[in-house]
Write a protein that holds these residues in place. Structure first.
Motif, PDB file in Angstrom:
ATOM      1  N   ARG A 151      39.961   2.619  98.732  1.00 16.68           N
ATOM      2  CA  ARG A 151      40.062   2.155  97.342  1.00 16.68           C
ATOM      3  C   ARG A 151      39.286   0.860  97.133  1.00 16.68           C
ATOM      4  NH1 ARG A 151      46.541   3.053  95.907  1.00 16.68           N
ATOM      5  NH2 ARG A 151      46.563   5.334  96.136  1.00 16.68           N
ATOM      6  N   ASN A 155      36.279   0.655  94.483  1.00 19.89           N
ATOM      7  CA  ASN A 155      36.541  -0.170  93.304  1.00 19.89           C
ATOM      8  C   ASN A 155      35.568  -1.341  93.158  1.00 19.89           C
ATOM      9  OD1 ASN A 155      38.739   1.280  92.287  1.00 19.89           O
ATOM     10  ND2 ASN A 155      40.213   0.184  93.560  1.00 19.89           N
ATOM     11  N   ALA A 441      39.892   6.330  94.813  1.00 18.42           N
ATOM     12  CA  ALA A 441      40.927   7.091  95.512  1.00 18.42           C
ATOM     13  C   ALA A 441      40.319   7.872  96.665  1.00 18.42           C
ATOM     14  CB  ALA A 441      41.630   8.061  94.554  1.00 18.42           C
TER      15      ALA A 441
END
Length: 458
Positions: A151, A155, A441
């Protein structure tokens, strides 16, 4: 951030798990005043519904959390993790949770604690959880740590996660576990991995290919992850809407790195290799052009009919390199096609394999890891679609159908391995869901971790 359970010796408050069908039974056994409190607050034990319970001196003495019905649990993974947002800081422990649900509940709690706080500090301290009895704590912590890494990488915006920064993260992971590394750049990359070079040469941020090796004994496993740190589409430029999520186009690399962390943290008896081609697909006078014909490490030529179908090009060279050592299991992961999203949506990770036993093992692993996957076929009848005539292969056939399948067939030509498995993942949660905040994810990594003992005979 690092996932962690609460100290087992610290004081904690109970979180009573009550299924909707069992609520009346629970109320009948509760002290009358408590039963009145629950009824007056209209608690129905819906999945993830939380009701604080009064304690001595006006303090919160604990809480109820609904476990819903079998139907709602089947529709919603990690439903109990909703308590993380609903409860105050402090340590908690589950009471009344059936042992066969404890591992998913524990994992969901840790995944729900994840916050991407690199650019904005976390707004509050989240509640902690004591690891439920009977749960393999080390395994759950490794799963959560791998997902956190994935993640974080996805991100991070491309300004701070280009090829060099992805390399730094890759080397940091290797250093943490004492893995040996190799990075190929410059003239050597252009000579030995010409398709990786062709995709990345349009950017001022130089392309590279990274390899990690860990483990001295056991069966060999090689993971290959697509590391396109940002994808403009190249000269076949994406529209603005198509670029909005392209910082996640290195989601395959992020996911194999997360899986590698899980394997190494658990010290599994595997000889692990991880290969990541890291590039930025940009627009410049150096960019590859539509109708260019590329040479590959394998010797196959590829006609570029769409510069926006670049992921399969960098993976082609990486898979060729991986297959040269003939590992016992070869797996690739990539945010490869929009067609896969159309087929199965964002919550499922489609995968391809010709090995029935591996497919069955992965199906079991998906259940054990609460990590849903779905098998799509290497459909041989479509092989001719990826053969343009002017070159050996076409990177973007104008077939108009089965885009994920034809991309997988393209990759299979380079893997050329009987025990090859490919994942066409999304790598993104489009809206907040239990234990899965909107954003990057991992998909398929936990399913694979749970399936590896059967796949590799561990």
């Amino acid at each position: 951030m690092t996932p962690a359970f609460a100290d087992p010796q610290s004081p904690s408050r109970p979180l009573h798990v009550v299924a909707a069908d069992d609520l009346e039974t629970w109320l009948a056994a509760a002290p009358p005043a408590l039963a009145v409190w629950v009824r007056d607050n209209a608690f129905t034990a819906g999945l993830g519904e939380v009701l604080p319970l009064p304690g001595a001196g006006g303090e919160m003495g604990g809480a109820l959390i609904g476990f819903g019905t079998g139907k709602t649990r089947a529709r919603t993974r990690f439903g109990l993790s909703r308590a993380v947002a609903a409860l105050p800081a402090g340590d908690w422990h589950f009471e009344g949770l059936a042992p066969d649900h404890a591992a998913e509940a524990a994992l969901g709690w840790l995944l729900a604690q994840y916050r991407f706080d690199r650019y904005k500090p976390a707004s509050r301290i989240l509640p902690g959880l004591k690891c439920p009895a009977g749960v393999d704590e080390a395994r759950i912590l490794a799963m959560a740590a791998g997902e956190y890494l994935t993640r974080d990488l996805i991100n991070t915006p491309a300004q701070d996660m280009g090829p060099a920064e992805l390399e730094a993260a890759f080397l940091s992971l290797a250093d943490r576990f004492g893995a040996a590394t190799q990075v190929v750049t410059g003239v050597a990359l252009e000579r030995d991995f010409p398709m990786v070079h062709a995709v990345g040469k349009g950017s001022d941020r130089a392309p590279r290919l990274m390899s990690l090796r860990w483990g001295q004994t056991g069966p060999s496993l090689t993971l290959v992850g697509k590391g396109v740190c940002f994808d403009t589409g190249g000269l076949n430029l994406k529209p603005s809407s198509g670029m909005q999520l392209m910082k996640k186009d290195m989601g395959g690399a992020a996911t194999v790195m997360g899986l590698a962390l899980m394997i190494m943290q658990l010290n599994l008896p595997i000889r692990l290799r991880v290969i990541v081609p890291a590039v930025e697909n940009s627009v410049s006078g150096r960019s590859m052009r539509p109708k260019d014909i590329l040479h590959s490490r394998k010797g196959l030529t590829v006609e570029v009919n769409d510069t926006d179908a670049e992921g399969r090009l960098v993976l082609g060279d990486a898979l060729t390199w991986a297959a040269e050592e003939n590992p016992e299991l070869l797996i690739s992961m990539a945010t490869l096609t929009g067609a896969a999203r159309v087929a199965v949506g964002p919550d499922l990770a489609p995968f391809y394999t010709d090995d029935e036993a591996m497919a069955a093992a992965l199906a079991n692993g998906a259940v054990a890891g609460a990590d849903p996957v779905w098998r799509l076929p290497f459909h041989d009848a479509y092989e001719s679609v990826i053969e343009p005539g002017i070159a050996d292969l076409d990177n973007a056939p104008g077939f108009g159908f089965a885009g994920s399948i034809t991309a997988a067939l393209f990759l299979r030509r380079f893997a050329d391995h009987p025990r090859y498995m490919h994942f066409d993942i999304y790598g993104h949660t489009p809206s907040d869901a239990p234990a899965r905040p909107k954003g990057g994810a991992g998909q398929g990594a936990r399913a694979l971790l749970c399936a590896l003992p059967e796949m590799l005979g561990l």
